[in-house]
Design a protein around this motif. Structure first.
Motif, PDB file in Angstrom:
ATOM      1  N   SER A  61      52.722  42.639  36.461  1.00 41.50           N
ATOM      2  CA  SER A  61      52.517  42.468  37.903  1.00 41.50           C
ATOM      3  C   SER A  61      51.061  42.129  38.209  1.00 41.50           C
ATOM      4  CB  SER A  61      52.918  43.742  38.654  1.00 41.50           C
ATOM      5  OG  SER A  61      54.301  43.965  38.556  1.00 41.50           O
ATOM      6  N   LEU A  62      50.138  42.799  37.544  1.00 34.68           N
ATOM      7  CA  LEU A  62      48.714  42.537  37.760  1.00 34.68           C
ATOM      8  C   LEU A  62      48.331  41.116  37.375  1.00 34.68           C
ATOM      9  CD1 LEU A  62      47.061  45.858  36.595  1.00 34.68           C
ATOM     10  CD2 LEU A  62      46.913  44.850  38.872  1.00 34.68           C
ATOM     11  N   GLN A  63      48.945  40.593  36.343  1.00 35.14           N
ATOM     12  CA  GLN A  63      48.646  39.213  35.950  1.00 35.14           C
ATOM     13  C   GLN A  63      49.091  38.246  37.045  1.00 35.14           C
ATOM     14  OE1 GLN A  63      50.438  39.518  32.036  1.00 35.14           O
ATOM     15  NE2 GLN A  63      48.418  39.543  31.076  1.00 35.14           N
ATOM     16  N   GLY A  64      50.215  38.542  37.688  1.00 29.87           N
ATOM     17  CA  GLY A  64      50.631  37.749  38.848  1.00 29.87           C
ATOM     18  C   GLY A  64      49.686  37.941  40.021  1.00 29.87           C
ATOM     19  N   ASP A  65      49.216  39.180  40.207  1.00 28.63           N
ATOM     20  CA  ASP A  65      48.252  39.465  41.269  1.00 28.63           C
ATOM     21  C   ASP A  65      46.966  38.681  41.053  1.00 28.63           C
ATOM     22  OD1 ASP A  65      50.148  41.289  42.174  1.00 28.63           O
ATOM     23  OD2 ASP A  65      49.092  43.026  41.352  1.00 28.63           O
ATOM     24  N   ALA A  66      46.566  38.518  39.795  1.00 25.72           N
ATOM     25  CA  ALA A  66      45.348  37.757  39.486  1.00 25.72           C
ATOM     26  C   ALA A  66      45.521  36.293  39.896  1.00 25.72           C
ATOM     27  CB  ALA A  66      45.003  37.872  38.002  1.00 25.72           C
ATOM     28  N   LEU A  67      46.718  35.758  39.743  1.00 20.01           N
ATOM     29  CA  LEU A  67      46.982  34.384  40.208  1.00 20.01           C
ATOM     30  C   LEU A  67      46.861  34.310  41.725  1.00 20.01           C
ATOM     31  CD1 LEU A  67      50.002  33.437  37.927  1.00 20.01           C
ATOM     32  CD2 LEU A  67      47.628  32.668  37.713  1.00 20.01           C
ATOM     33  N   TRP A  68      47.401  35.327  42.419  1.00 22.67           N
ATOM     34  CA  TRP A  68      47.269  35.387  43.870  1.00 22.67           C
ATOM     35  C   TRP A  68      45.796  35.466  44.268  1.00 22.67           C
ATOM     36  CZ3 TRP A  68      44.978  39.099  46.905  1.00 22.67           C
ATOM     37  CH2 TRP A  68      45.130  38.926  48.278  1.00 22.67           C
ATOM     38  N   LEU A  69      45.033  36.283  43.549  1.00 23.78           N
ATOM     39  CA  LEU A  69      43.615  36.454  43.838  1.00 23.78           C
ATOM     40  C   LEU A  69      42.860  35.136  43.668  1.00 23.78           C
ATOM     41  CD1 LEU A  69      41.381  38.464  44.565  1.00 23.78           C
ATOM     42  CD2 LEU A  69      41.220  39.025  42.136  1.00 23.78           C
ATOM     43  N   ARG A  70      43.167  34.426  42.614  1.00 22.65           N
ATOM     44  CA  ARG A  70      42.538  33.115  42.379  1.00 22.65           C
ATOM     45  C   ARG A  70      42.873  32.150  43.522  1.00 22.65           C
ATOM     46  NH1 ARG A  70      43.218  30.991  36.561  1.00 22.65           N
ATOM     47  NH2 ARG A  70      41.396  32.295  36.299  1.00 22.65           N
ATOM     48  N   ALA A  71      44.132  32.142  43.950  1.00 22.26           N
ATOM     49  CA  ALA A  71      44.543  31.265  45.051  1.00 22.26           C
ATOM     50  C   ALA A  71      43.873  31.673  46.361  1.00 22.26           C
ATOM     51  CB  ALA A  71      46.066  31.291  45.195  1.00 22.26           C
ATOM     52  N   GLU A  72      43.734  32.986  46.593  1.00 26.28           N
ATOM     53  CA  GLU A  72      43.079  33.476  47.806  1.00 26.28           C
ATOM     54  C   GLU A  72      41.610  33.049  47.823  1.00 26.28           C
ATOM     55  OE1 GLU A  72      42.851  35.779  51.465  1.00 26.28           O
ATOM     56  OE2 GLU A  72      44.308  34.535  50.429  1.00 26.28           O
ATOM     57  N   ALA A  73      40.936  33.144  46.692  1.00 27.73           N
ATOM     58  CA  ALA A  73      39.541  32.700  46.608  1.00 27.73           C
ATOM     59  C   ALA A  73      39.445  31.205  46.903  1.00 27.73           C
ATOM     60  CB  ALA A  73      38.958  33.018  45.239  1.00 27.73           C
ATOM     61  N   ALA A  74      40.334  30.424  46.330  1.00 28.43           N
ATOM     62  CA  ALA A  74      40.324  28.980  46.580  1.00 28.43           C
ATOM     63  C   ALA A  74      40.599  28.679  48.051  1.00 28.43           C
ATOM     64  CB  ALA A  74      41.347  28.292  45.691  1.00 28.43           C
ATOM     65  N   ARG A  75      41.548  29.395  48.649  1.00 27.25           N
ATOM     66  CA  ARG A  75      41.876  29.193  50.055  1.00 27.25           C
ATOM     67  C   ARG A  75      40.666  29.445  50.951  1.00 27.25           C
ATOM     68  NH1 ARG A  75      43.148  31.921  54.550  1.00 27.25           N
ATOM     69  NH2 ARG A  75      42.912  33.990  53.642  1.00 27.25           N
ATOM     70  N   LEU A  76      39.841  30.420  50.570  1.00 37.05           N
ATOM     71  CA  LEU A  76      38.646  30.759  51.339  1.00 37.05           C
ATOM     72  C   LEU A  76      37.427  29.919  50.961  1.00 37.05           C
ATOM     73  CD1 LEU A  76      39.115  34.642  51.256  1.00 37.05           C
ATOM     74  CD2 LEU A  76      39.449  33.120  53.238  1.00 37.05           C
ATOM     75  N   GLY A  77      37.593  28.991  50.008  1.00 34.07           N
ATOM     76  CA  GLY A  77      36.493  28.122  49.599  1.00 34.07           C
ATOM     77  C   GLY A  77      35.466  28.795  48.713  1.00 34.07           C
ATOM     78  N   LYS A  78      35.879  29.832  47.990  1.00 32.16           N
ATOM     79  CA  LYS A  78      34.963  30.561  47.107  1.00 32.16           C
ATOM     80  C   LYS A  78      35.061  29.999  45.690  1.00 32.16           C
ATOM     81  CE  LYS A  78      34.114  33.091  50.609  1.00 32.16           C
ATOM     82  NZ  LYS A  78      32.907  32.867  51.380  1.00 32.16           N
ATOM     83  N   SER A  79      33.927  29.929  45.016  1.00 31.73           N
ATOM     84  CA  SER A  79      33.901  29.339  43.674  1.00 31.73           C
ATOM     85  C   SER A  79      34.345  30.308  42.588  1.00 31.73           C
ATOM     86  CB  SER A  79      32.508  28.797  43.349  1.00 31.73           C
ATOM     87  OG  SER A  79      31.562  29.856  43.337  1.00 31.73           O
ATOM     88  N   HIS A  80      34.295  31.626  42.865  1.00 33.37           N
ATOM     89  CA  HIS A  80      34.704  32.594  41.851  1.00 33.37           C
ATOM     90  C   HIS A  80      35.018  33.957  42.484  1.00 33.37           C
ATOM     91  CE1 HIS A  80      30.339  33.121  42.238  1.00 33.37           C
ATOM     92  NE2 HIS A  80      30.542  34.371  41.887  1.00 33.37           N
ATOM     93  N   VAL A  81      35.649  34.785  41.670  1.00 38.57           N
ATOM     94  CA  VAL A  81      35.948  36.160  42.065  1.00 38.57           C
ATOM     95  C   VAL A  81      35.097  37.071  41.203  1.00 38.57           C
ATOM     96  CG1 VAL A  81      37.732  37.952  42.176  1.00 38.57           C
ATOM     97  CG2 VAL A  81      38.322  35.573  42.689  1.00 38.57           C
ATOM     98  N   LEU A  82      34.454  38.021  41.837  1.00 41.04           N
ATOM     99  CA  LEU A  82      33.624  38.997  41.144  1.00 41.04           C
ATOM    100  C   LEU A  82      34.353  40.336  41.194  1.00 41.04           C
ATOM    101  CD1 LEU A  82      30.897  39.720  39.826  1.00 41.04           C
ATOM    102  CD2 LEU A  82      30.033  40.153  42.140  1.00 41.04           C
ATOM    103  N   ALA A  83      34.807  40.827  40.046  1.00 39.83           N
ATOM    104  CA  ALA A  83      35.507  42.104  39.975  1.00 39.83           C
ATOM    105  C   ALA A  83      34.493  43.203  39.707  1.00 39.83           C
ATOM    106  CB  ALA A  83      36.554  42.072  38.866  1.00 39.83           C
ATOM    107  N   LEU A  84      34.557  44.258  40.509  1.00 39.90           N
ATOM    108  CA  LEU A  84      33.627  45.373  40.389  1.00 39.90           C
ATOM    109  C   LEU A  84      34.393  46.668  40.187  1.00 39.90           C
ATOM    110  CD1 LEU A  84      31.350  44.343  43.350  1.00 39.90           C
ATOM    111  CD2 LEU A  84      30.821  44.109  40.934  1.00 39.90           C
ATOM    112  N   ARG A  85      33.811  47.553  39.399  1.00 42.08           N
ATOM    113  CA  ARG A  85      34.426  48.848  39.125  1.00 42.08           C
ATOM    114  C   ARG A  85      33.357  49.921  39.250  1.00 42.08           C
ATOM    115  NH1 ARG A  85      35.554  52.806  35.730  1.00 42.08           N
ATOM    116  NH2 ARG A  85      37.685  53.392  35.312  1.00 42.08           N
ATOM    117  N   ALA A  86      33.706  51.015  39.906  1.00 35.04           N
ATOM    118  CA  ALA A  86      32.780  52.141  40.034  1.00 35.04           C
ATOM    119  C   ALA A  86      33.370  53.345  39.319  1.00 35.04           C
ATOM    120  CB  ALA A  86      32.540  52.465  41.500  1.00 35.04           C
ATOM    121  N   ASP A  87      32.547  54.036  38.578  1.00 34.08           N
ATOM    122  CA  ASP A  87      32.959  55.249  37.886  1.00 34.08           C
ATOM    123  C   ASP A  87      31.807  56.231  38.010  1.00 34.08           C
ATOM    124  OD1 ASP A  87      33.728  57.257  36.042  1.00 34.08           O
ATOM    125  OD2 ASP A  87      34.882  55.798  34.922  1.00 34.08           O
TER     126      ASP A  87
END
Length: 127
Positions: free
Chosen positions: A62-88
């Motif tokens: 499911s997450l791999q499909g979500d990553a495709l959605w995320l890539r499409a959402e970034a493209a729709r917004l005109g963004k060149s990349h997605v920056l994934a951040l994690r806090a611990d």
């Protein structure tokens, strides 16, 4: 697609600064919610945060499909990349590089952040 917008701020993501910058999402499958996401727009990127409440092979697919959605959402917004951040709070997760590579991310690195609360500031020695 297993991503749906949420009006509520998930407790797992309430640590994010300037919460008004973010759009929040639930990640779900046939077994229910498996995580929460937050997105914020930067000048040329989409900033993504993810907190999982369940994991396994089905969630990974499911997450791999979500990553495709995320890539499409970034493209729709005109963004060149997605920056994934994690806090611990105590240490970097050694599984993070492998996990993010499975989602198509590259350039993994460790970033440490500290926050100083200035609202409780008392001058040192009258300075």
């Amino acid at each position: 697609m297993s991503v749906r917008a949420s009006r509520d701020i998930p407790p797992a993501l309430a640590y994010l600064p300037d919460l008004d910058r973010y759009r929040f999402f639930e990640l779900y499958d046939g077994r229910g919610v498996y995580g929460f996401g937050a997105l914020a727009e930067g000048p040329d990127n989409l900033e993504a945060h993810l907190e999982l409440s369940r994991f396994g092979p089905h969630v990974l697919r499911s997450l791999q499909g979500d990553a495709l959605w995320l890539r499409a959402e970034a493209a729709r917004l005109g963004k060149s990349h997605v920056l994934a951040l994690r806090a611990d709070l105590d240490r970097p997760d050694p599984r993070w590089p492998k996990f993010t590579r499975l989602m198509g991310f590259t350039g993994q690195t460790v970033v440490q952040v500290a926050r100083l609360d200035a609202s409780a500031f008392a001058p040192f020695g009258g300075l």
